[in-house]
Design a protein around this motif. Structure first.
Motif, PDB file in Angstrom:
ATOM      1  N   LEU A  32       0.832  -1.200   0.000  1.00 19.71           N
ATOM      2  CA  LEU A  32       0.000   0.000   0.000  1.00 19.71           C
ATOM      3  C   LEU A  32       0.871   1.257   0.000  1.00 19.71           C
ATOM      4  O   LEU A  32       0.596   2.217  -0.720  1.00 19.71           O
ATOM      5  CB  LEU A  32      -0.937  -0.002   1.205  1.00 19.71           C
ATOM      6  N   GLY A  33       1.941   1.242   0.780  1.00 22.94           N
ATOM      7  CA  GLY A  33       2.876   2.373   0.795  1.00 22.94           C
ATOM      8  C   GLY A  33       3.528   2.578  -0.553  1.00 22.94           C
ATOM      9  O   GLY A  33       3.680   3.711  -1.026  1.00 22.94           O
ATOM     10  N   ALA A  34       3.927   1.489  -1.195  1.00 23.79           N
ATOM     11  CA  ALA A  34       4.529   1.594  -2.532  1.00 23.79           C
ATOM     12  C   ALA A  34       3.530   2.162  -3.524  1.00 23.79           C
ATOM     13  O   ALA A  34       3.893   2.979  -4.386  1.00 23.79           O
ATOM     14  CB  ALA A  34       5.028   0.226  -2.989  1.00 23.79           C
ATOM     15  N   ALA A  35       2.277   1.753  -3.411  1.00 24.61           N
ATOM     16  CA  ALA A  35       1.252   2.290  -4.312  1.00 24.61           C
ATOM     17  C   ALA A  35       1.061   3.783  -4.084  1.00 24.61           C
ATOM     18  O   ALA A  35       0.914   4.555  -5.043  1.00 24.61           O
ATOM     19  CB  ALA A  35      -0.063   1.546  -4.112  1.00 24.61           C
ATOM     20  N   LEU A  36       1.074   4.195  -2.827  1.00 22.87           N
ATOM     21  CA  LEU A  36       0.928   5.625  -2.529  1.00 22.87           C
ATOM     22  C   LEU A  36       2.100   6.430  -3.070  1.00 22.87           C
ATOM     23  O   LEU A  36       1.918   7.482  -3.694  1.00 22.87           O
ATOM     24  CB  LEU A  36       0.797   5.849  -1.022  1.00 22.87           C
ATOM     25  N   VAL A  37       3.318   5.945  -2.846  1.00 24.04           N
ATOM     26  CA  VAL A  37       4.498   6.640  -3.358  1.00 24.04           C
ATOM     27  C   VAL A  37       4.468   6.674  -4.875  1.00 24.04           C
ATOM     28  O   VAL A  37       4.760   7.702  -5.498  1.00 24.04           O
ATOM     29  CB  VAL A  37       5.787   5.975  -2.823  1.00 24.04           C
ATOM     30  N   GLY A  38       4.109   5.565  -5.490  1.00 17.29           N
ATOM     31  CA  GLY A  38       4.027   5.523  -6.948  1.00 17.29           C
ATOM     32  C   GLY A  38       2.997   6.488  -7.493  1.00 17.29           C
ATOM     33  O   GLY A  38       3.238   7.165  -8.501  1.00 17.29           O
ATOM     34  N   ALA A  39       1.852   6.575  -6.852  1.00 18.83           N
ATOM     35  CA  ALA A  39       0.813   7.492  -7.316  1.00 18.83           C
ATOM     36  C   ALA A  39       1.247   8.945  -7.171  1.00 18.83           C
ATOM     37  O   ALA A  39       1.017   9.772  -8.061  1.00 18.83           O
ATOM     38  CB  ALA A  39      -0.475   7.247  -6.542  1.00 18.83           C
ATOM     39  N   VAL A  40       1.904   9.258  -6.065  1.00 16.68           N
ATOM     40  CA  VAL A  40       2.380  10.639  -5.867  1.00 16.68           C
ATOM     41  C   VAL A  40       3.465  10.971  -6.878  1.00 16.68           C
ATOM     42  O   VAL A  40       3.470  12.067  -7.454  1.00 16.68           O
ATOM     43  CB  VAL A  40       2.882  10.823  -4.412  1.00 16.68           C
ATOM     44  N   MET A  41       4.376  10.048  -7.101  1.00 18.82           N
ATOM     45  CA  MET A  41       5.442  10.287  -8.083  1.00 18.82           C
ATOM     46  C   MET A  41       4.866  10.458  -9.488  1.00 18.82           C
ATOM     47  O   MET A  41       5.295  11.326 -10.237  1.00 18.82           O
ATOM     48  CB  MET A  41       6.465   9.152  -8.062  1.00 18.82           C
ATOM     49  N   ALA A  42       3.898   9.637  -9.837  1.00 14.99           N
ATOM     50  CA  ALA A  42       3.274   9.763 -11.152  1.00 14.99           C
ATOM     51  C   ALA A  42       2.517  11.078 -11.263  1.00 14.99           C
ATOM     52  O   ALA A  42       2.527  11.722 -12.310  1.00 14.99           O
ATOM     53  CB  ALA A  42       2.350   8.582 -11.396  1.00 14.99           C
ATOM     54  N   ALA A  43       1.888  11.516 -10.185  1.00 14.55           N
ATOM     55  CA  ALA A  43       1.147  12.777 -10.208  1.00 14.55           C
ATOM     56  C   ALA A  43       2.095  13.968 -10.310  1.00 14.55           C
ATOM     57  O   ALA A  43       1.725  15.006 -10.853  1.00 14.55           O
ATOM     58  CB  ALA A  43       0.295  12.898  -8.951  1.00 14.55           C
TER      59      ALA A  43
END
Length: 142
Positions: A32-43
């Protein structure tokens, strides 16, 4: 991608609010943390960093949700005779005690040794385990 980041942040907030985050395993939390970091980085305009994290987390959760991958709960093992004898001694009940007598002895004993009453958590845990073992043993015998 910004909408996805907001959705994932909302999901994390919901998991925390409902208490479901506490029942997650460490691997679930890391994904879940990786998904959050990935989403923020993509944004933020860094999709080369964010996309692999999002894809990895998605694949992890997809693999965990497949019905063939879940493990069933193992059948409870019968208690050893010595463990049953020790549990009966701890609660102070005889071999002919029924479930009501076991629960009554447990309530009486736990009231005096509960951690809120100045007792220790270890002793309260032993008393709770003894009650559970005797109730489970009685149900298996019937």
């Amino acid at each position: 991608m910004g909408l996805l980041a907001l959705l994932l942040l909302g999901l994390a907030a919901w998991l925390i609010w409902t208490g479901r985050l506490q029942s997650m395993s460490a691997k679930d939390g890391m994904a879940l943390g990786a998904a959050l970091v990935g989403a923020v980085m993509a944004a933020k305009g860094k999709p080369l960093i964010g996309a692999p994290l999002l894809v990895g987390a998605t694949l992890f959760f997809f693999a965990r949700s497949r019905p063939g991958k879940t493990k069933g709960t193992p059948a409870p093992q019968p208690a050893s005779p010595q463990a049953v004898i020790d549990a009966r001694k701890l609660l102070g009940v005889g071999p002919d005690a029924d479930a009501r007598a076991i629960r009554s002895a447990h309530r009486r004993l736990i009231a005096s040794v509960h951690p809120d009453k100045g007792g220790t958590e270890a002793l309260a845990a032993q008393i709770n385990a003894a009650r559970d073992l005797l109730i489970r043993d009685m149900a298996q015998r019937d």
